[in-house]
Motif scaffolding. Structure first.
Motif, PDB file in Angstrom:
ATOM      1  N   ARG A  60       0.835  -1.203   0.000  1.00  0.00           N
ATOM      2  CA  ARG A  60       0.000   0.000   0.000  1.00  0.00           C
ATOM      3  C   ARG A  60       0.870   1.254   0.000  1.00  0.00           C
ATOM      4  NH1 ARG A  60      -4.419   0.095   4.335  1.00  0.00           N
ATOM      5  NH2 ARG A  60      -2.582  -0.141   5.613  1.00  0.00           N
ATOM      6  N   GLU A  61       1.950   1.233   0.754  1.00  0.00           N
ATOM      7  CA  GLU A  61       2.853   2.380   0.802  1.00  0.00           C
ATOM      8  C   GLU A  61       3.505   2.619  -0.562  1.00  0.00           C
ATOM      9  OE1 GLU A  61       6.803   3.881   3.182  1.00  0.00           O
ATOM     10  OE2 GLU A  61       5.496   2.420   4.145  1.00  0.00           O
ATOM     11  N   LEU A  62       3.952   1.562  -1.211  1.00  0.00           N
ATOM     12  CA  LEU A  62       4.555   1.679  -2.538  1.00  0.00           C
ATOM     13  C   LEU A  62       3.547   2.217  -3.546  1.00  0.00           C
ATOM     14  CD1 LEU A  62       6.894   1.185  -4.522  1.00  0.00           C
ATOM     15  CD2 LEU A  62       6.007  -1.148  -4.802  1.00  0.00           C
ATOM     16  N   THR A  63       2.338   1.675  -3.520  1.00  0.00           N
ATOM     17  CA  THR A  63       1.292   2.127  -4.436  1.00  0.00           C
ATOM     18  C   THR A  63       0.979   3.603  -4.213  1.00  0.00           C
ATOM     19  OG1 THR A  63       0.349  -0.095  -4.459  1.00  0.00           O
ATOM     20  CG2 THR A  63      -1.061   1.683  -5.231  1.00  0.00           C
ATOM     21  N   ALA A  64       0.884   4.008  -2.954  1.00  0.00           N
ATOM     22  CA  ALA A  64       0.599   5.408  -2.637  1.00  0.00           C
ATOM     23  C   ALA A  64       1.718   6.323  -3.131  1.00  0.00           C
ATOM     24  CB  ALA A  64       0.397   5.577  -1.138  1.00  0.00           C
ATOM     25  N   ARG A  65       2.953   5.894  -2.939  1.00  0.00           N
ATOM     26  CA  ARG A  65       4.085   6.709  -3.415  1.00  0.00           C
ATOM     27  C   ARG A  65       4.092   6.818  -4.931  1.00  0.00           C
ATOM     28  NH1 ARG A  65       9.179   6.481   0.440  1.00  0.00           N
ATOM     29  NH2 ARG A  65       8.099   6.040   2.385  1.00  0.00           N
ATOM     30  N   GLN A  66       3.790   5.719  -5.604  1.00  0.00           N
ATOM     31  CA  GLN A  66       3.743   5.744  -7.072  1.00  0.00           C
ATOM     32  C   GLN A  66       2.618   6.652  -7.562  1.00  0.00           C
ATOM     33  OE1 GLN A  66       3.414   1.536  -7.892  1.00  0.00           O
ATOM     34  NE2 GLN A  66       5.634   1.288  -8.131  1.00  0.00           N
ATOM     35  N   ASP A  67       1.453   6.560  -6.913  1.00  0.00           N
ATOM     36  CA  ASP A  67       0.327   7.425  -7.286  1.00  0.00           C
ATOM     37  C   ASP A  67       0.673   8.894  -7.065  1.00  0.00           C
ATOM     38  OD1 ASP A  67      -1.225   5.272  -8.029  1.00  0.00           O
ATOM     39  OD2 ASP A  67      -2.428   5.253  -6.188  1.00  0.00           O
ATOM     40  N   LEU A  68       1.278   9.186  -5.932  1.00  0.00           N
ATOM     41  CA  LEU A  68       1.663  10.564  -5.629  1.00  0.00           C
ATOM     42  C   LEU A  68       2.669  11.080  -6.648  1.00  0.00           C
ATOM     43  CD1 LEU A  68       1.461  12.988  -3.745  1.00  0.00           C
ATOM     44  CD2 LEU A  68       3.244  11.941  -2.332  1.00  0.00           C
ATOM     45  N   SER A  69       3.630  10.269  -6.987  1.00  0.00           N
ATOM     46  CA  SER A  69       4.636  10.650  -7.970  1.00  0.00           C
ATOM     47  C   SER A  69       3.999  10.902  -9.335  1.00  0.00           C
ATOM     48  CB  SER A  69       5.691   9.552  -8.070  1.00  0.00           C
ATOM     49  OG  SER A  69       6.627   9.860  -9.059  1.00  0.00           O
ATOM     50  N   ARG A  70       3.077  10.020  -9.726  1.00  0.00           N
ATOM     51  CA  ARG A  70       2.393  10.167 -11.019  1.00  0.00           C
ATOM     52  C   ARG A  70       1.569  11.450 -11.048  1.00  0.00           C
ATOM     53  NH1 ARG A  70      -2.587   8.368 -12.831  1.00  0.00           N
ATOM     54  NH2 ARG A  70      -2.889   7.211 -10.907  1.00  0.00           N
ATOM     55  N   ARG A  72       1.993  14.165  -9.187  1.00  0.00           N
ATOM     56  CA  ARG A  72       2.902  15.323  -9.192  1.00  0.00           C
ATOM     57  C   ARG A  72       3.411  15.587 -10.607  1.00  0.00           C
ATOM     58  NH1 ARG A  72       6.324  14.357  -3.678  1.00  0.00           N
ATOM     59  NH2 ARG A  72       4.890  15.461  -2.320  1.00  0.00           N
TER      60      ARG A  72
END
Length: 130
Positions: A60-70, A72
């Motif tokens: 979940r943390e990885l997915t959230a970071r990827q979503d946030l990066s995308r 941004r």
């Protein structure tokens, strides 16, 4: 000694089917009430459930970071004023009229910025999923 209850006088039941239906209905209601009470005792408010979730969930943390990066990256491609108008509306909750008044812009300019932002987001989401 006081008597708080006493047996009802013996009466002949005229419609036994209706009598049995009433008994069954009352029993079902009692059971539903009892079940809902049990459920309420086992339930906890949603805030407590959220707090009870394991804090460390790598996926979940990885997915959230990827979503946030995308997000941004997508929003970072917008012109500054378009991004500001979009943020004021979608994040801060201001209406188009409020943004126009605050920024000294005509309403149609705010609408144009929002349309530009929404088209850009839609195009980039489609490209991401396509």
């Amino acid at each position: 000694m006081r008597v708080f209850f006493k047996a009802a006088p013996h009466e002949t039941i005229v419609t036994p089917e209706a009598y049995l239906t009433r008994i069954a209905t009352n029993m079902l209601k009692d059971r539903a009430d009892h079940s809902s009470t049990k459920l309420a005792l086992r339930s906890v408010p949603i805030d407590e459930q959220v707090a009870a979730i394991d804090d460390i969930d790598p996926l979940r943390e990885l997915t959230a970071r990827q979503d946030l990066s995308r997000w941004r990256a997508i929003l970072g491609q917008l012109p500054a004023q378009t991004l500001e108008v979009f943020s004021l509306n979608r994040i801060e909750g201001y209406s188009y009229r409020e943004i126009a008044s605050d920024k000294g812009l005509p309403l149609w300019v705010v609408q144009k910025h929002m349309l530009k932002a929404l088209r850009h987001i839609a195009a980039n989401q489609d490209a991401e999923h396509g």
